[in-house]
Design a protein around this motif. Structure first.
Motif, mmCIF file in Angstrom:
data_model
loop_
_atom_site.group_PDB
_atom_site.id
_atom_site.type_symbol
_atom_site.label_atom_id
_atom_site.label_comp_id
_atom_site.label_asym_id
_atom_site.label_seq_id
_atom_site.Cartn_x
_atom_site.Cartn_y
_atom_site.Cartn_z
ATOM 1 N N HIS A 180 99.453 42.391 -55.634
ATOM 2 C CA HIS A 180 100.154 43.498 -56.284
ATOM 3 C C HIS A 180 99.156 44.637 -56.462
ATOM 4 O O HIS A 180 97.947 44.457 -56.373
ATOM 5 N N ASN A 181 99.686 45.819 -56.689
ATOM 6 C CA ASN A 181 98.888 47.032 -56.893
ATOM 7 C C ASN A 181 98.078 47.448 -55.674
ATOM 8 O O ASN A 181 97.083 48.167 -55.801
ATOM 9 N N GLU A 182 98.498 47.020 -54.479
ATOM 10 C CA GLU A 182 97.882 47.554 -53.269
ATOM 11 C C GLU A 182 98.523 48.900 -52.920
ATOM 12 O O GLU A 182 99.750 49.046 -53.013
ATOM 13 N N PRO A 183 97.733 49.905 -52.521
ATOM 14 C CA PRO A 183 98.286 51.219 -52.182
ATOM 15 C C PRO A 183 99.209 51.159 -50.966
ATOM 16 O O PRO A 183 98.946 50.434 -50.005
ATOM 17 N N ILE A 184 100.301 51.911 -51.034
ATOM 18 C CA ILE A 184 101.251 52.025 -49.934
ATOM 19 C C ILE A 184 101.116 53.422 -49.332
ATOM 20 O O ILE A 184 101.235 54.430 -50.038
ATOM 21 N N TRP A 185 100.863 53.482 -48.026
ATOM 22 C CA TRP A 185 100.713 54.745 -47.310
ATOM 23 C C TRP A 185 101.903 54.933 -46.369
ATOM 24 O O TRP A 185 102.300 54.017 -45.659
ATOM 25 N N ARG A 186 102.445 56.140 -46.360
ATOM 26 C CA ARG A 186 103.541 56.501 -45.446
ATOM 27 C C ARG A 186 103.098 57.712 -44.630
ATOM 28 O O ARG A 186 102.826 58.775 -45.193
ATOM 29 N N ASP A 187 102.997 57.540 -43.350
ATOM 30 C CA ASP A 187 102.560 58.629 -42.468
ATOM 31 C C ASP A 187 101.263 59.269 -42.978
ATOM 32 O O ASP A 187 101.098 60.494 -42.970
ATOM 33 N N GLY A 188 100.344 58.418 -43.447
ATOM 34 C CA GLY A 188 99.047 58.892 -43.893
ATOM 35 C C GLY A 188 98.998 59.453 -45.297
ATOM 36 O O GLY A 188 97.944 59.917 -45.737
ATOM 37 N N THR A 189 100.109 59.412 -46.024
ATOM 38 C CA THR A 189 100.155 59.929 -47.398
ATOM 39 C C THR A 189 100.377 58.773 -48.362
ATOM 40 O O THR A 189 101.235 57.915 -48.131
ATOM 41 N N LEU A 190 99.616 58.759 -49.449
ATOM 42 C CA LEU A 190 99.784 57.728 -50.469
ATOM 43 C C LEU A 190 101.094 57.972 -51.205
ATOM 44 O O LEU A 190 101.291 59.014 -51.824
ATOM 45 N N VAL A 191 102.012 56.993 -51.142
ATOM 46 C CA VAL A 191 103.341 57.186 -51.721
ATOM 47 C C VAL A 191 103.692 56.159 -52.790
ATOM 48 O O VAL A 191 104.740 56.255 -53.434
ATOM 49 N N GLY A 192 102.838 55.171 -53.030
ATOM 50 C CA GLY A 192 103.169 54.176 -54.042
ATOM 51 C C GLY A 192 102.214 53.009 -54.014
ATOM 52 O O GLY A 192 101.134 53.060 -53.419
ATOM 53 N N ARG A 193 102.618 51.927 -54.665
ATOM 54 C CA ARG A 193 101.806 50.718 -54.740
ATOM 55 C C ARG A 193 102.730 49.511 -54.780
ATOM 56 O O ARG A 193 103.883 49.607 -55.198
ATOM 57 N N THR A 194 102.218 48.382 -54.346
ATOM 58 C CA THR A 194 103.015 47.167 -54.365
ATOM 59 C C THR A 194 103.172 46.672 -55.802
ATOM 60 O O THR A 194 102.295 46.872 -56.645
ATOM 61 N N ARG A 253 92.612 54.141 -56.382
ATOM 62 C CA ARG A 253 93.136 55.314 -55.674
ATOM 63 C C ARG A 253 94.604 55.541 -56.014
ATOM 64 O O ARG A 253 95.075 56.683 -56.040
ATOM 65 N N CYS A 254 95.333 54.455 -56.259
ATOM 66 C CA CYS A 254 96.726 54.604 -56.696
ATOM 67 C C CYS A 254 96.802 55.357 -58.015
ATOM 68 O O CYS A 254 97.803 56.013 -58.312
ATOM 69 N N PHE A 255 95.760 55.209 -58.823
ATOM 70 C CA PHE A 255 95.771 55.771 -60.162
ATOM 71 C C PHE A 255 95.085 57.130 -60.239
ATOM 72 O O PHE A 255 94.923 57.692 -61.323
ATOM 73 N N GLY A 256 94.646 57.633 -59.074
ATOM 74 C CA GLY A 256 93.992 58.935 -59.066
ATOM 75 C C GLY A 256 92.567 58.920 -59.577
ATOM 76 O O GLY A 256 92.027 59.971 -59.954
ATOM 77 N N TYR A 278 107.278 50.291 -55.116
ATOM 78 C CA TYR A 278 107.998 51.551 -55.231
ATOM 79 C C TYR A 278 107.310 52.627 -54.400
ATOM 80 O O TYR A 278 106.084 52.746 -54.416
ATOM 81 N N ILE A 279 108.123 53.389 -53.681
ATOM 82 C CA ILE A 279 107.588 54.558 -52.984
ATOM 83 C C ILE A 279 108.223 55.804 -53.576
ATOM 84 O O ILE A 279 109.365 55.785 -54.040
ATOM 85 N N ASP A 280 107.467 56.878 -53.562
ATOM 86 C CA ASP A 280 107.855 58.134 -54.196
ATOM 87 C C ASP A 280 107.875 59.234 -53.148
ATOM 88 O O ASP A 280 107.025 59.261 -52.254
ATOM 89 N N ASN A 281 108.825 60.148 -53.292
ATOM 90 C CA ASN A 281 108.967 61.234 -52.311
ATOM 91 C C ASN A 281 108.647 62.588 -52.930
ATOM 92 O O ASN A 281 109.249 63.602 -52.580
ATOM 93 N N GLY A 282 107.735 62.588 -53.886
ATOM 94 C CA GLY A 282 107.293 63.857 -54.463
ATOM 95 C C GLY A 282 108.399 64.652 -55.117
ATOM 96 O O GLY A 282 108.410 65.884 -55.038
ATOM 97 N N GLY A 283 109.331 63.971 -55.756
ATOM 98 C CA GLY A 283 110.425 64.652 -56.434
ATOM 99 C C GLY A 283 111.670 64.844 -55.601
ATOM 100 O O GLY A 283 112.708 65.265 -56.118
ATOM 101 N N GLU A 284 111.584 64.532 -54.303
ATOM 102 C CA GLU A 284 112.754 64.629 -53.434
ATOM 103 C C GLU A 284 113.441 63.265 -53.333
ATOM 104 O O GLU A 284 112.861 62.228 -53.642
#
Length: 817
Positions: free
Chosen positions: A738-752, A113-116, A769-775
């Motif tokens: 490692h490579n476990e999905p990281i969810w923030r407020d119900g949104t997939l934002v990264g992986r361990t 799921r991390c990889f789409g 690493y967590i990602d903020n969609g370009g922000e």
């Protein structure tokens, strides 16, 4: 009559699917002055007999991206070339007949799921509906990837070749490359019976011939062929068309429907290496002798899984060679020994599903001068020179083939070709109960078994048998004193009048420091990505000791040597074998060492981040006050021949102080509590110091700047949109790797990126690493979220922070009370 040109921009050696993919992708990049030479006919080595499976989920994010690209390429290749490929996107179904295997599959599904990737976790009944001919009485579940597929390897290769030719690439069959020509440390062409071809770049894509071809050019290309078996049945009445590929890893088998028949192949636990005496000159579309006795037990198991097999006639019993590497990952990239010589080989029986992506990124690497993404998992620079050894490769290949379908346990260690590199203390540590793991050929103590406890692994996805023993080592370092054997460190000396100037240009931090200072630094590429993470100790005005990880010994030395200007008065020498390293760590480390030396070890005389040569017992050793565990401590660099005496004295003096030997599992749990990064997991060439939280190690304004400074300044100005964060799991019974999905407020934002249980904190810890969609990602963004980490399909609550969970002010390290 065959004619070849006298020169070309690029020469590719090998006309299998990988070589043709490289040629095709070079042509897509506009590079068409390319000559591909094949010793016999296209696909005639191993490509022609491949099963043609096209799976997408691999062990890491970027390898999965490459496999996804391969699938997309094959899906469009017939349309764009007019050449039939036989590609069918029919999905794949992976079975689990044990709860442990099902957890492995579910963890893989979470990672997907991390990889789409589209992935479904299925019940046994749901799996049976997809594959109704299989017996299910022993199954506990399955995972289905609907976008996986299969293809015809020969037709797909021909399609790639056709497309490359149409863009100007020249492909010449029946021309054997006898030698890669090297001049002044650079590949300048190839030698054939029809004459030489001068070239700027040479690509060794010679399959199972790549090892010997590379060795003759002075490079290490570790691979070895093994016999690989499959059968093709007679037509089976009632066999549904377009069944998903079935993978039954617990039975070491895969099943593929093709034109009303079944192809059944195996990855047996004990394989048969082949070609020890060389590959026959005439080898072309050859098969190897049948060995039904070798595969018969697995054939019987396959019949139990698919009872229709017992009634089906066998149309073909096939045995052909496939190439395997020591770690079951392929070899890609420019060789560290010879500039301009690239390798694409050793595909471990997954060459068809890897060829599209591998060809693309290697073409990008050649054209752009650097890889387009982090490819450390397959980078040829991970290999050590000893790994070209024929006996080592043969012995490892016995195990390597079967590991493709074996359980991929956390911390699993290879069992074959062990004992290659041993520290001077190996026998002492073995007697003390060390359970050794292997890294870069080194035998390293991962944990110590108490008396009457076997020093061996009992693998699982939960707390393994060493968990509490490693916890005791961890606690000893935190509360008292521990000793680590870290002799496997890669160590180089850079010396000469220009050593400071050279190293300061390569290093992001400032190494123009007084003699005796230690500098923690990264080496960056021009894009600001981290190529190396290491320490530099100034030993003299014109001499620096550089220390890095065992796994990156070859890679980092090559990076250093290739960035020394030709006219610089500086030379780099690998001195790894010259010194053992003992790390004495913990609040009692000063007391222990003070009893063995007359040197003043106080904070005033020996502050953190400094190094001195001191007497210790009868030896002169370099003592460096630095840590990877977050406590007061010293790394002791001991001339190898003095190691045993120093160790024995430490062990004797440490006994009344409660000294405990500690292994690499404890080291990992200790460093995660302190959020110390690990190159290859938490930081890679795709990650910048700003994203990794290592901006403190960047000397922005030092004279002369450093490689990657311009890119970093741009990123600093606009802010980072992804950031390495530290996590503590709420549930202490679950473990992170490692490579476990990281969810923030119900949104997939990264992986361990890495994980381990923190025994001081009392919780499973991870970085990722967590990602903020370009922000922008800053402390406010991190702290405002509610986090969960997904393990085998279940989301577990977690705490996130930008600070280490243990001693964030570094008071313990600096001994500030």
């Amino acid at each position: 009559m065959i004619e070849i040109p006298s020169k070309a921009q690029i020469v590719i050696v090998g006309g299998g699917i990988v070589g043709c993919s490289v040629a095709y992708h070079l042509s897509l990049r506009g590079v068409t002055d390319v000559v591909l030479l094949e010793r016999k006919q296209l696909t005639s080595g191993t490509t022609w007999h491949a099963a043609g499976l096209v799976g997408q989920l691999r062990a890491t994010h970027n390898l999965t991206r490459l496999a996804q690209y391969t699938t997309e390429l094959y899906a469009s290749l017939e349309r764009t070339t007019g050449q039939a490929t036989g590609f069918r996107q029919i999905g794949s179904l992976a079975l689990a007949s044990t709860e442990a295997r099902f957890e492995e599959l579910k963890r893989g599904a979470s990672m997907a799921r991390c990889f789409g990737l589209e992935v479904d976790v299925l019940t046994v009944e749901q799996a049976w509906k997809l594959w109704p001919l299989m017996a299910t009485d022993d199954l506990v579940g399955a995972v289905y990837l609907p976008k996986d597929g299969q293809t015809n390897p020969v037709d797909t290769t021909q399609a790639l070749a056709k497309a490359a030719r149409s863009r100007g690439v020249r492909i010449v069959e029946n021309v054997k490359v006898e030698e890669i020509v090297v001049e002044g440390g650079k590949a300048v062409g190839v030698r054939t019976a029809l004459g030489d071809i001068r070239a700027d770049i040479v690509v060794n894509a010679a399959g199972m011939w790549a090892r010997d071809l590379g060795a003759a050019a002075g490079t290490t290309v570790p691979l070895h062929a093994a016999e690989h078996f499959y059968i093709v049945t007679e037509p089976i009445p009632g066999l549904p068309r377009h069944l998903p590929v079935l993978r039954d890893a617990d039975s070491c088998a895969y099943f593929k429907e093709d034109a009303g028949k079944l192809l059944v192949g195996w990855f047996e636990p004990v394989a048969k290496p082949w070609g020890m005496k060389g590959i026959p000159e005439s080898f072309c579309f050859d098969t190897l002798p049948d060995d039904l006795a070798h595969i018969e037990p697995l054939l019987e198991t396959a019949m139990r899984r698919v009872p229709a097999l017992a009634k089906a006639g066998i149309q073909l019993f096939f045995n052909g060679p496939e190439s395997f590497t020591p770690d079951d990952r392929y070899l890609l990239g420019e060789t560290p020994e010879v500039r301009g010589l690239f390798v694409a080989a050793g595909f471990n029986s997954i060459g068809i599903q890897s060829a599209g992506g591998a060809g693309k990124v290697l073409a990008d690497w050649i054209v752009d001068g650097h890889p387009p993404m982090d490819l450390w998992d397959v980078d040829i620079r991970r290999m050590m020179p000893f790994q070209r050894n024929r006996l080592y490769l043969r012995d490892r290949t016995v195990e390597a083939l079967g590991l493709l379908y074996a359980m991929h346990w956390p911390f699993r260690q290879p069992e074959t070709a062990r004992g290659v590199r041993r520290s001077a203390l190996h026998d002492r540590l073995l007697a003390a109960g060390a359970c050794f793991g292997e890294t870069a050929g080194w035998e390293r103590p991962n944990w110590y078994a108490p008396k009457d406890v076997p020093a061996r692994y009992d693998y699982s996805y939960g707390r393994q048998n060493w968990f509490e023993h490693s916890a005791a080592e961890h606690r000893a370092v935190r509360s008292n004193v521990g000793l680590f054997d870290q002799s496997s460190f890669g160590k180089y000396l850079l010396q000469g009048p220009d050593a400071e100037a050279v190293l300061n240009r390569i290093s992001a931090n400032d190494v123009a420091v007084p003699v005796g200072r230690i500098v923690y630094t990264q080496w960056l590429n021009e894009r600001g990505g981290i190529e190396a993470d290491l320490t530099v100790t100034r030993e003299a005005e014109d001499r620096f000791l550089i220390v890095t990880a065992a796994a990156t010994q070859t890679r980092d030395l090559a990076w250093l040597q290739r960035h020394i200007p030709a006219d610089a008065r500086a030379v780099a020498v690998d001195v790894t074998s010259a010194h053992s390293v003992l790390s004495v760590m913990g609040p009692q480390s000063r007391l222990l060492l003070a009893g063995l030396t007359g040197a003043d070890l106080s904070n005033a005389a020996f502050p953190f981040g400094t190094s001195q040569v001191i007497d210790l017992g009868y030896a002169r050793v370099r003592a460096s006050r630095i840590t990877y565990v977050g406590e007061l401590g010293w790394e002791l660099y001991i001339p190898t021949e003095f190691t045993l005496d120093v160790f024995d004295r430490l062990a004797a003096a440490g006994q009344p102080l409660g000294l405990r030997l500690a292994g690499y599992h404890a080291l990992n749990s200790l460093r995660l509590e302190k959020a110390y990064r690990h190159w290859g997991h938490d930081i890679t060439e795709e990650d910048t110091p700003l994203e990794a939280g290592l901006g403190f190690a960047v000397a922005w304004n030092k004279p002369g700047g450093f490689i990657g400074r311009a890119a970093l300044l741009k990123q600093k100005e606009r802010g980072v949109t992804r950031r390495l964060v530290h996590f503590a799991l709420d549930d202490p019974s679950r473990l992170l790797y490692h490579n476990e999905p990281i969810w923030r407020d119900g949104t997939l934002v990264g992986r361990t990126s890495s994980g381990m249980f923190g025994h001081t904190i009392g919780k499973p810890l991870a970085m990722g690493y967590i990602d903020n969609g370009g922000e922008r990602v800053d402390a406010d963004f991190v702290n405002a979220g509610r986090y969960e980490i997904e393990i085998a399909g279940e989301r577990i609550g977690a705490t996130a922070t930008l600070q280490p969970f243990y001693d964030p002010a570094n008071r313990r390290v600096k001994d500030l009370g």
